[in-house]
Design an enzyme around this catalytic site. Structure first.
Site, PDB file in Angstrom:
ATOM      1  N   PHE A 209       0.805  -1.221   0.000  1.00 27.71           N
ATOM      2  CA  PHE A 209       0.000   0.000   0.000  1.00 27.71           C
ATOM      3  C   PHE A 209       0.843   1.278   0.000  1.00 27.71           C
ATOM      4  CE2 PHE A 209      -2.211   2.799   3.345  1.00 27.71           C
ATOM      5  CZ  PHE A 209      -2.709   3.668   2.394  1.00 27.71           C
TER       6      PHE A 209
ATOM      7  N   LEU B 226       5.519 -10.576  -1.879  1.00 28.64           N
ATOM      8  CA  LEU B 226       4.167 -10.661  -2.447  1.00 28.64           C
ATOM      9  C   LEU B 226       3.205 -11.464  -1.576  1.00 28.64           C
ATOM     10  CD1 LEU B 226       5.043 -11.097  -6.238  1.00 28.64           C
ATOM     11  CD2 LEU B 226       4.506  -8.997  -4.992  1.00 28.64           C
TER      12      LEU B 226
ATOM     13  N   ALA C 220       6.672  -5.295   6.368  1.00 27.38           N
ATOM     14  CA  ALA C 220       6.351  -5.515   7.780  1.00 27.38           C
ATOM     15  C   ALA C 220       5.099  -6.363   7.939  1.00 27.38           C
ATOM     16  CB  ALA C 220       6.151  -4.175   8.496  1.00 27.38           C
TER      17      ALA C 220
ATOM     18  N   SER D 194       5.555   3.352  13.826  1.00 30.36           N
ATOM     19  CA  SER D 194       4.109   3.453  14.054  1.00 30.36           C
ATOM     20  C   SER D 194       3.788   4.162  15.356  1.00 30.36           C
ATOM     21  CB  SER D 194       3.514   2.043  14.083  1.00 30.36           C
ATOM     22  OG  SER D 194       2.190   2.048  14.553  1.00 30.36           O
TER      23      SER D 194
ATOM     24  N   TYR E 239       2.719  -5.963  18.405  1.00 32.87           N
ATOM     25  CA  TYR E 239       3.026  -5.186  17.201  1.00 32.87           C
ATOM     26  C   TYR E 239       3.753  -3.897  17.568  1.00 32.87           C
ATOM     27  CZ  TYR E 239       2.269  -1.970  13.322  1.00 32.87           C
ATOM     28  OH  TYR E 239       2.451  -1.031  12.326  1.00 32.87           O
TER      29      TYR E 239
ATOM     30  N   ILE F  49     -10.516   2.476   7.045  1.00 30.45           N
ATOM     31  CA  ILE F  49     -11.164   3.233   5.970  1.00 30.45           C
ATOM     32  C   ILE F  49     -11.406   2.351   4.758  1.00 30.45           C
ATOM     33  CG2 ILE F  49     -10.786   5.085   4.276  1.00 30.45           C
ATOM     34  CD1 ILE F  49      -9.543   6.712   6.595  1.00 30.45           C
TER      35      ILE F  49
ATOM     36  N   ILE G 140     -18.251  -1.622  13.673  1.00 28.08           N
ATOM     37  CA  ILE G 140     -17.425  -0.766  14.514  1.00 28.08           C
ATOM     38  C   ILE G 140     -17.185  -1.470  15.837  1.00 28.08           C
ATOM     39  CG2 ILE G 140     -17.348   1.387  15.839  1.00 28.08           C
ATOM     40  CD1 ILE G 140     -18.898   2.741  13.625  1.00 28.08           C
TER      41      ILE G 140
END
Length: 306
Positions: free
Chosen positions: A11, A33, A74, A116, A140, A184, A199
């Site tokens: 991304f 990949l 990652a 992050s 993470y 999103i 949610i």
């Protein structure tokens, strides 16, 4: 400049590759990949299919003759890190160390690392800056912070310059809607398919959303920033998940009718990263508002642009 981009079929990094190519750089992409897609790799980049944990990276670095590495390969899913902490550590920590060893051995002088906001954990004060204590809530967060320490050590021992970019919640086209990292893209996918978005929690938890094109510009500036610095890359604004979904419903002309589920372990309730250091020292600032970025993302998804 010869630039090696890890995770370059994914991304964020595929957008970085596109921009580097547009600026005339020679770009090499490492990607196994597992989640990236060949269709996202710019045709003017050289694709080197490899796994940063399992494969011989010396041949990759020898082929690239890289002057700089931008590292985005990652494991990015919090829930996966909780289920498989050893796998998470192997990819995020060991994989980064193996890249740094090649940089040391083959004379790469610049390393840009995608970190992050998860390294901070639960905020101790509003507007998390780079001096905020490091208390990750998930494996993470630990596996994203640990390479930062290795970067500092490699810089001291071997003179490798680095820049660490701690991202807020990044969104944009090419984000995978099948995982849990991109709320999103998940919401947009559900809305366009006429399904009901889910949610976790009451929807009043907040996130700091930053558009992928703004992330790209931060990476380009980081390539030329020396001295080993860490920067928050964010919009410096808080948006509730309910507000986010209402915006997306408006843009896709769908009704606001989510389902709610219990909170998930390891999730931070409120998050906003203070980006003032990046503005002052890196010369970066976000250009896109949330609505502008969401509209562009929805338009590209609807068009099906590669």
């Amino acid at each position: 400049m010869n630039v090696l981009v890890t995770g370059g079929a994914g991304f964020i990094a595929s957008h970085i590759v596109d921009r580097l190519i547009g600026l005339g750089h020679t770009v090499f992409v490492i990607d196994n990949l597992s989640t990236g897609r060949k269709a996202y790799v710019n045709p003017h980049a050289t694709m080197l299919e490899a796994d940063i944990v399992k494969d011989d990276l010396s041949r990759v670095f020898a082929a690239a003759r890289a002057e700089a590495v931008i590292h985005h390969a990652a494991q990015i899913d919090v829930q996966t890190s909780l289920k498989s902490p050893a796998l998470d550590a192997e990819i995020n920590i060991v994989g980064t160390i193996r890249l740094l060893e090649q940089c040391r051995d083959q004379g790469v002088r610049k390393f840009v690392y995608a970190s992050s906001a998860a390294v901070y954990g639960a905020p101790e004060y509003a507007g998390i800056d780079e001096r905020h204590p490091i208390h990750p809530l998930s494996f993470y967060g630990i596996s994203k912070h640990t390479p930062e320490l290795y970067l500092e050590a490699f810089a001291r021992l071997y003179g490798i310059d680095y820049t660490i970019l701690r991202y807020a919640n990044v969104y944009g086209y090419r984000q995978d809607s099948k995982g849990e990292a991109g709320v999103i893209s998940i919401f947009v996918d559900k809305l366009l398919q006429g399904e009901t978005p889910l949610i976790y929690g009451d929807g009043e938890q907040t996130r700091d959303f930053v558009y992928v094109k703004d992330i790209v510009e931060a990476n380009l500036l980081a390539l030329h920033h020396s001295g080993g610095a860490t920067f928050n890359i964010s919009s410096n604004t808080q948006t509730t998940i309910n507000t986010l979904l209402r915006l997306l419903c408006d843009l896709t002309e769908r009704p606001f009718a989510p389902k709610y589920a219990p909170e998930r372990p390891g999730d931070v309730i409120h998050s906003r990263l203070d980006n003032s250091k990046a503005v002052a020292e890196l010369g970066w600032k976000p250009v896109y508002s949330l609505r502008e970025g969401l509209k562009e993302t929805c338009d590209q998804i609807t068009r099906g642009t590669p």
